[in-house]
Design an enzyme around this catalytic site. Structure first.
Site, PDB file in Angstrom:
ATOM      1  N   THR A 131      -4.027  -1.187  -3.723  1.00  0.00           N
ATOM      2  CA  THR A 131      -4.495  -1.517  -4.346  1.00  0.00           C
ATOM      3  C   THR A 131      -4.026  -3.105  -5.110  1.00  0.00           C
ATOM      4  O   THR A 131      -4.664  -3.920  -5.702  1.00  0.00           O
ATOM      5  CB  THR A 131      -4.446  -0.863  -5.356  1.00  0.00           C
ATOM      6  OG1 THR A 131      -3.143  -0.472  -6.231  1.00  0.00           O
ATOM      7  CG2 THR A 131      -5.186   0.780  -4.987  1.00  0.00           C
ATOM      8  N   VAL A 140      -0.726   3.422  -1.024  1.00  0.00           N
ATOM      9  CA  VAL A 140      -1.819   3.688  -2.306  1.00  0.00           C
ATOM     10  C   VAL A 140      -2.184   2.353  -2.950  1.00  0.00           C
ATOM     11  O   VAL A 140      -2.524   1.378  -3.022  1.00  0.00           O
ATOM     12  CB  VAL A 140      -2.997   5.085  -2.553  1.00  0.00           C
ATOM     13  CG1 VAL A 140      -3.503   4.840  -3.007  1.00  0.00           C
ATOM     14  CG2 VAL A 140      -2.517   6.378  -1.509  1.00  0.00           C
ATOM     15  N   TYR A 141      -0.840   2.789  -4.156  1.00  0.00           N
ATOM     16  CA  TYR A 141      -0.227   1.819  -4.759  1.00  0.00           C
ATOM     17  C   TYR A 141      -0.583   0.343  -4.160  1.00  0.00           C
ATOM     18  O   TYR A 141      -1.151  -0.946  -4.354  1.00  0.00           O
ATOM     19  CB  TYR A 141       0.994   2.491  -5.283  1.00  0.00           C
ATOM     20  CG  TYR A 141       1.387   0.796  -6.455  1.00  0.00           C
ATOM     21  CD1 TYR A 141       0.697   0.988  -8.033  1.00  0.00           C
ATOM     22  CD2 TYR A 141       2.376  -0.125  -6.489  1.00  0.00           C
ATOM     23  CE1 TYR A 141       0.772  -0.085  -8.617  1.00  0.00           C
ATOM     24  CE2 TYR A 141       2.725  -0.511  -6.954  1.00  0.00           C
ATOM     25  CZ  TYR A 141       1.947  -1.032  -8.252  1.00  0.00           C
ATOM     26  OH  TYR A 141       2.373  -1.875  -9.257  1.00  0.00           O
ATOM     27  N   GLY A 142       0.646  -0.045  -3.513  1.00  0.00           N
ATOM     28  CA  GLY A 142       0.182  -0.784  -2.749  1.00  0.00           C
ATOM     29  C   GLY A 142      -0.836  -1.704  -2.045  1.00  0.00           C
ATOM     30  O   GLY A 142      -1.098  -2.660  -1.926  1.00  0.00           O
TER      31      GLY A 142
END
Length: 254
Positions: free
Chosen positions: A165, A161-163
């Site tokens: 975003t 999810v971080y990647g």
């Protein structure tokens, strides 16, 4: 590197209470820009601003939460009142909250989306008019978005999810050049690798936090001041030169 003087420019730096944001605000001020520091920690911001002023620079501490519309509107009004229009924006605020997708940490997903994507958009929307006006007047105008190598490197397990975003930020930056470039506004997307910052302290998964620590021990990390140096470099080029995409890694990171 040879830098042009940034005197006469007015900058906003988000996430300026620590790490890359703090280092960038300090160096921009050192190079002559008036700098508005945005973050949520007011006391920390004021301490940094006071240090900049003590060193002869111009700085304004502005408590701002990029996830909140009203907070951003109030922050923009304060900058305009104190400094007038802005011609350099550094979108640096971000959070990194890795966990296995099966944990379904919707709270973390929402926080990353609100900060890393919607927060970036709020700041761009708030200052787009300023940037366009500066370019129309024949002055340099810069939007710098700090993304991450995680935007396109898929080897980081549990960072999906971080990647995602950060991939949104990288793609947004590329698409915004279609709108801003013809108007004379430069858009630069920076994707750092392992960098000294507070991001790892936000991780509540002990194993993943230790994994980051191990990577840093193995490959080393970039100093926040080195990223600040890069921001100053790209924004101090002649106005017809746009370094649109920069990936910067510790030499040993692959």
């Amino acid at each position: 590197m040879s830098y042009e003087n940034l005197a006469g420019r007015t900058a906003v730096v988000t996430g300026a209470a620590s790490g890359i944001g703090e280092a960038t605000a300090v160096l921009l001020a050192e190079r002559g820009a008036r700098v508005a520091l945005f973050a949520r920690r007011g006391e920390r911001l004021e301490a940094i601003a006071e240090k900049i002023r003590a060193d002869g620079g111009q700085a304004l501490a502005v408590v701002a939460d990029v996830t909140d519309d009203a907070s951003v509107v109030a922050a923009v009004e304060r900058v305009h009142t104190a400094y007038g229009a802005v011609d350099l924006v550094v979108n640096n605020a971000g959070v990194m909250l890795p966990n296995p997708i099966a944990d379904a940490r919707v709270d973390e997903w929402q926080r990353m989306i609100d900060t890393n994507v919607t927060g970036v958009l709020r700041i761009i929307g708030a200052f787009a008019g300023d940037l366009n006006a500066a370019a129309e007047q024949g002055r340099r105008a810069d939007l710098v978005n700090v993304s991450s190598i995680g935007a396109h490197v898929t080897g980081f397990t549990d960072y999906a999810v971080y990647g995602a975003t950060k991939a949104a930020v990288t793609h947004l930056s590329a698409l915004l050049r279609n709108e801003f470039g013809p108007r004379g506004v430069r858009v630069t997307n920076i994707e750092p690798g392992l960098t000294e910052s507070e991001l790892a302290t936000h991780i509540d998964n002990d194993g993943l936090r230790e994994q980051i620590g191990g990577l840093v021990e193995t490959t080393g990390s970039l100093a926040a001041a080195e990223l600040a140096d890069l921001v100053v470099y790209v924004t101090s080029r002649p106005r017809h030169v746009n370094l649109r995409q920069v990936v910067v890694l510790p030499t040993a990171q692959v």
